[in-house]
Design a protein around this motif. Sequence first.
Motif, PDB file in Angstrom:
ATOM      1  N   THR A 128      10.138   6.898  -1.571  1.00 37.49           N
ATOM      2  CA  THR A 128      11.196   6.763  -2.569  1.00 37.49           C
ATOM      3  C   THR A 128      10.895   7.622  -3.794  1.00 37.49           C
ATOM      4  OG1 THR A 128      11.676   4.528  -1.807  1.00 37.49           O
ATOM      5  CG2 THR A 128      12.488   5.124  -3.995  1.00 37.49           C
ATOM      6  N   SER A 129       9.664   7.580  -4.268  1.00 34.55           N
ATOM      7  CA  SER A 129       9.286   8.363  -5.451  1.00 34.55           C
ATOM      8  C   SER A 129       9.393   9.857  -5.190  1.00 34.55           C
ATOM      9  CB  SER A 129       7.858   8.028  -5.874  1.00 34.55           C
ATOM     10  OG  SER A 129       7.760   6.671  -6.222  1.00 34.55           O
ATOM     11  N   LEU A 130       8.907  10.299  -4.049  1.00 34.84           N
ATOM     12  CA  LEU A 130       8.972  11.726  -3.719  1.00 34.84           C
ATOM     13  C   LEU A 130      10.418  12.179  -3.487  1.00 34.84           C
ATOM     14  CD1 LEU A 130       5.898  12.066  -1.333  1.00 34.84           C
ATOM     15  CD2 LEU A 130       6.097  12.879  -3.687  1.00 34.84           C
ATOM     16  N   ALA A 131      11.227  11.319  -2.862  1.00 35.45           N
ATOM     17  CA  ALA A 131      12.636  11.645  -2.648  1.00 35.45           C
ATOM     18  C   ALA A 131      13.351  11.800  -3.987  1.00 35.45           C
ATOM     19  CB  ALA A 131      13.305  10.569  -1.806  1.00 35.45           C
ATOM     20  N   GLY A 133       9.075   3.393   7.794  1.00 37.30           N
ATOM     21  CA  GLY A 133       8.285   2.749   6.765  1.00 37.30           C
ATOM     22  C   GLY A 133       8.388   1.244   6.900  1.00 37.30           C
ATOM     23  N   THR A 134       8.192   0.556   5.802  1.00 39.07           N
ATOM     24  CA  THR A 134       8.311  -0.898   5.775  1.00 39.07           C
ATOM     25  C   THR A 134       9.430  -1.258   4.809  1.00 39.07           C
ATOM     26  OG1 THR A 134       6.759  -1.164   3.932  1.00 39.07           O
ATOM     27  CG2 THR A 134       5.811  -1.108   6.152  1.00 39.07           C
ATOM     28  N   PRO A 135       9.867  -2.520   4.807  1.00 38.83           N
ATOM     29  CA  PRO A 135      10.930  -2.897   3.859  1.00 38.83           C
ATOM     30  C   PRO A 135      10.564  -2.614   2.395  1.00 38.83           C
ATOM     31  CG  PRO A 135      10.716  -4.572   5.529  1.00 38.83           C
ATOM     32  CD  PRO A 135       9.575  -3.605   5.737  1.00 38.83           C
ATOM     33  N   LYS A 136       9.282  -2.747   2.054  1.00 39.42           N
ATOM     34  CA  LYS A 136       8.873  -2.485   0.676  1.00 39.42           C
ATOM     35  C   LYS A 136       8.476  -1.039   0.436  1.00 39.42           C
ATOM     36  CE  LYS A 136       7.550  -7.061  -0.729  1.00 39.42           C
ATOM     37  NZ  LYS A 136       6.593  -7.843  -1.488  1.00 39.42           N
ATOM     38  N   ARG A 137       8.178  -0.292   1.473  1.00 40.62           N
ATOM     39  CA  ARG A 137       7.757   1.101   1.355  1.00 40.62           C
ATOM     40  C   ARG A 137       8.527   1.979   2.341  1.00 40.62           C
ATOM     41  NH1 ARG A 137       5.788  -0.310  -3.001  1.00 40.62           N
ATOM     42  NH2 ARG A 137       3.647  -0.944  -3.211  1.00 40.62           N
ATOM     43  N   PRO A 138       9.842   2.153   2.121  1.00 43.77           N
ATOM     44  CA  PRO A 138      10.636   2.947   3.062  1.00 43.77           C
ATOM     45  C   PRO A 138      10.339   4.443   2.933  1.00 43.77           C
ATOM     46  CG  PRO A 138      11.972   2.330   1.192  1.00 43.77           C
ATOM     47  CD  PRO A 138      10.644   1.631   1.030  1.00 43.77           C
ATOM     48  N   VAL A 139      10.676   5.164   3.986  1.00 47.66           N
ATOM     49  CA  VAL A 139      10.594   6.624   3.952  1.00 47.66           C
ATOM     50  C   VAL A 139      11.944   7.179   4.372  1.00 47.66           C
ATOM     51  CG1 VAL A 139       8.103   6.822   4.292  1.00 47.66           C
ATOM     52  CG2 VAL A 139       9.598   6.750   6.276  1.00 47.66           C
ATOM     53  N   TYR A 140      12.233   8.383   3.923  1.00 50.66           N
ATOM     54  CA  TYR A 140      13.516   9.038   4.156  1.00 50.66           C
ATOM     55  C   TYR A 140      13.260  10.438   4.682  1.00 50.66           C
ATOM     56  CZ  TYR A 140      14.477   5.395   0.757  1.00 50.66           C
ATOM     57  OH  TYR A 140      14.526   4.200   0.103  1.00 50.66           O
ATOM     58  N   MET A 160       0.836  -1.189   0.000  1.00 45.38           N
ATOM     59  CA  MET A 160       0.000   0.000   0.000  1.00 45.38           C
ATOM     60  C   MET A 160       0.874   1.244   0.000  1.00 45.38           C
ATOM     61  SD  MET A 160      -2.755   1.038   2.868  1.00 45.38           S
ATOM     62  CE  MET A 160      -3.095   2.728   3.125  1.00 45.38           C
ATOM     63  N   GLU A 161       0.659   2.098  -0.934  1.00 48.47           N
ATOM     64  CA  GLU A 161       1.402   3.350  -1.022  1.00 48.47           C
ATOM     65  C   GLU A 161       0.813   4.347  -0.036  1.00 48.47           C
ATOM     66  OE1 GLU A 161       4.434   5.699  -2.434  1.00 48.47           O
ATOM     67  OE2 GLU A 161       4.017   3.670  -3.086  1.00 48.47           O
TER      68      GLU A 161
END
Length: 73
Positions: free
Chosen positions: A13-16, A41-48, A1-2
Amino acid sequence: MEYVQPPAGTLTTSLAAMSAGVQPATIRDWVRRGILTRCGGTPKRPVYRIDDVKAARAATKPTRPGQRPARAA
């Protein structure tokens, strides 16, 4: 889920990638090379963190012998 909206002060990742002017694969490469670290985040949906993305963008990247010079932005 995005994420509909990532947590305050963070980027997906996309926004970064959009904020740094690079491809999402480059963000993942920076993480693999230790230039950028995930903050949650999660392993599949990390945040930075936004500041970490800015620092990674400005960081000097190691080069290899024979590597083509970077194109001017």
